[in-house]
Scaffold this motif. Sequence first.
Motif, short mmCIF file in Angstrom:
data_model
loop_
_atom_site.label_atom_id
_atom_site.label_comp_id
_atom_site.label_asym_id
_atom_site.label_seq_id
_atom_site.Cartn_x
_atom_site.Cartn_y
_atom_site.Cartn_z
N LEU A 1 -9.62 -16.05 16.63
CA LEU A 1 -11.08 -16.04 16.74
C LEU A 1 -11.68 -17.41 16.51
CD1 LEU A 1 -13.59 -14.38 17.26
CD2 LEU A 1 -13.60 -13.76 14.85
N HIS A 2 -11.18 -18.15 15.53
CA HIS A 2 -11.76 -19.47 15.28
C HIS A 2 -11.58 -20.40 16.48
CE1 HIS A 2 -7.57 -20.23 14.06
NE2 HIS A 2 -7.82 -21.49 14.40
N ARG A 3 -10.48 -20.26 17.20
CA ARG A 3 -10.26 -21.10 18.38
C ARG A 3 -11.21 -20.70 19.51
NH1 ARG A 3 -4.37 -22.43 19.69
NH2 ARG A 3 -4.74 -23.25 17.63
N VAL A 4 -11.43 -19.42 19.68
CA VAL A 4 -12.37 -18.95 20.72
C VAL A 4 -13.77 -19.49 20.41
CG1 VAL A 4 -13.48 -16.93 21.74
CG2 VAL A 4 -11.03 -16.88 21.25
N ILE A 5 -14.15 -19.44 19.14
CA ILE A 5 -15.47 -19.95 18.75
C ILE A 5 -15.56 -21.45 19.02
CG2 ILE A 5 -17.04 -20.35 16.81
CD1 ILE A 5 -15.92 -17.70 15.60
N ARG B 1 -20.20 -25.29 25.34
CA ARG B 1 -21.62 -24.98 25.19
C ARG B 1 -21.99 -23.54 25.58
NH1 ARG B 1 -24.69 -30.45 25.53
NH2 ARG B 1 -22.97 -31.88 25.23
N SER B 2 -21.05 -22.62 25.35
CA SER B 2 -21.32 -21.20 25.60
C SER B 2 -22.08 -20.56 24.45
CB SER B 2 -20.02 -20.43 25.80
OG SER B 2 -19.30 -20.94 26.89
N VAL B 3 -22.03 -21.21 23.29
CA VAL B 3 -22.75 -20.71 22.12
C VAL B 3 -23.53 -21.85 21.48
CG1 VAL B 3 -21.09 -18.87 21.62
CG2 VAL B 3 -20.81 -21.09 20.53
N ALA B 4 -24.55 -21.48 20.77
CA ALA B 4 -25.35 -22.48 20.05
C ALA B 4 -24.58 -22.96 18.83
CB ALA B 4 -26.68 -21.86 19.62
N PRO B 5 -24.73 -24.23 18.47
CA PRO B 5 -24.03 -24.75 17.29
C PRO B 5 -24.32 -23.96 16.01
CG PRO B 5 -24.91 -26.55 18.58
CD PRO B 5 -25.44 -25.29 19.19
N VAL B 6 -25.56 -23.54 15.84
CA VAL B 6 -25.92 -22.78 14.64
C VAL B 6 -25.18 -21.44 14.61
CG1 VAL B 6 -27.84 -21.58 13.50
CG2 VAL B 6 -28.15 -23.89 14.36
N GLU B 7 -25.11 -20.80 15.75
CA GLU B 7 -24.43 -19.52 15.87
C GLU B 7 -22.95 -19.69 15.52
OE1 GLU B 7 -24.99 -15.99 19.12
OE2 GLU B 7 -24.58 -17.99 19.91
N ALA B 8 -22.30 -20.68 16.11
CA ALA B 8 -20.89 -20.94 15.86
C ALA B 8 -20.66 -21.32 14.39
CB ALA B 8 -20.38 -22.05 16.77
N ALA B 9 -21.55 -22.13 13.84
CA ALA B 9 -21.41 -22.54 12.44
C ALA B 9 -21.49 -21.34 11.50
CB ALA B 9 -22.48 -23.56 12.09
N ASN B 10 -22.39 -20.43 11.78
CA ASN B 10 -22.51 -19.22 10.95
C ASN B 10 -21.24 -18.39 10.99
OD1 ASN B 10 -25.09 -19.80 10.05
ND2 ASN B 10 -26.07 -18.66 11.69
N TRP B 11 -20.69 -18.18 12.20
CA TRP B 11 -19.45 -17.41 12.33
C TRP B 11 -18.30 -18.09 11.62
CZ3 TRP B 11 -20.39 -17.12 18.25
CH2 TRP B 11 -21.30 -16.11 18.54
N LEU B 12 -18.14 -19.38 11.83
CA LEU B 12 -17.03 -20.12 11.23
C LEU B 12 -17.17 -20.17 9.71
CD1 LEU B 12 -16.64 -22.96 13.85
CD2 LEU B 12 -15.04 -21.07 13.44
#
Length: 89
Positions: free
Chosen positions: A46-50, A57-68
């Motif tokens: 999952l972390h690699r997909v994120i 640029r499929s996801v916003a940096p804030v969104e990815a940062a929250n998940w990670l």
Amino acid sequence: MIKELIITVASDLKERVLSALRACRSLDDLVALDEQLAIDCRDAPLHRVICDALRDRSVAPVEAANWLTTLMEHRNQQLTACLNLSCQV
């Protein structure tokens, strides 16, 4: 032809995972997705997909940062629990 098929399958997987990520409403949902992906697709944690989605640029940096951040906090809790258990033995 095979390379194109692999790229298509990888792209479909990424889109399904991103949709599932966006549907997660709690830590438990996110952890369950992480564990399920580890079982289903060992080559695509999952972390690699994120991170890949962040790069393309499929996801916003804030969104990815929250998940990670959530995933890393959970892993740290697991490691701490394991270390505390082995110290008690």
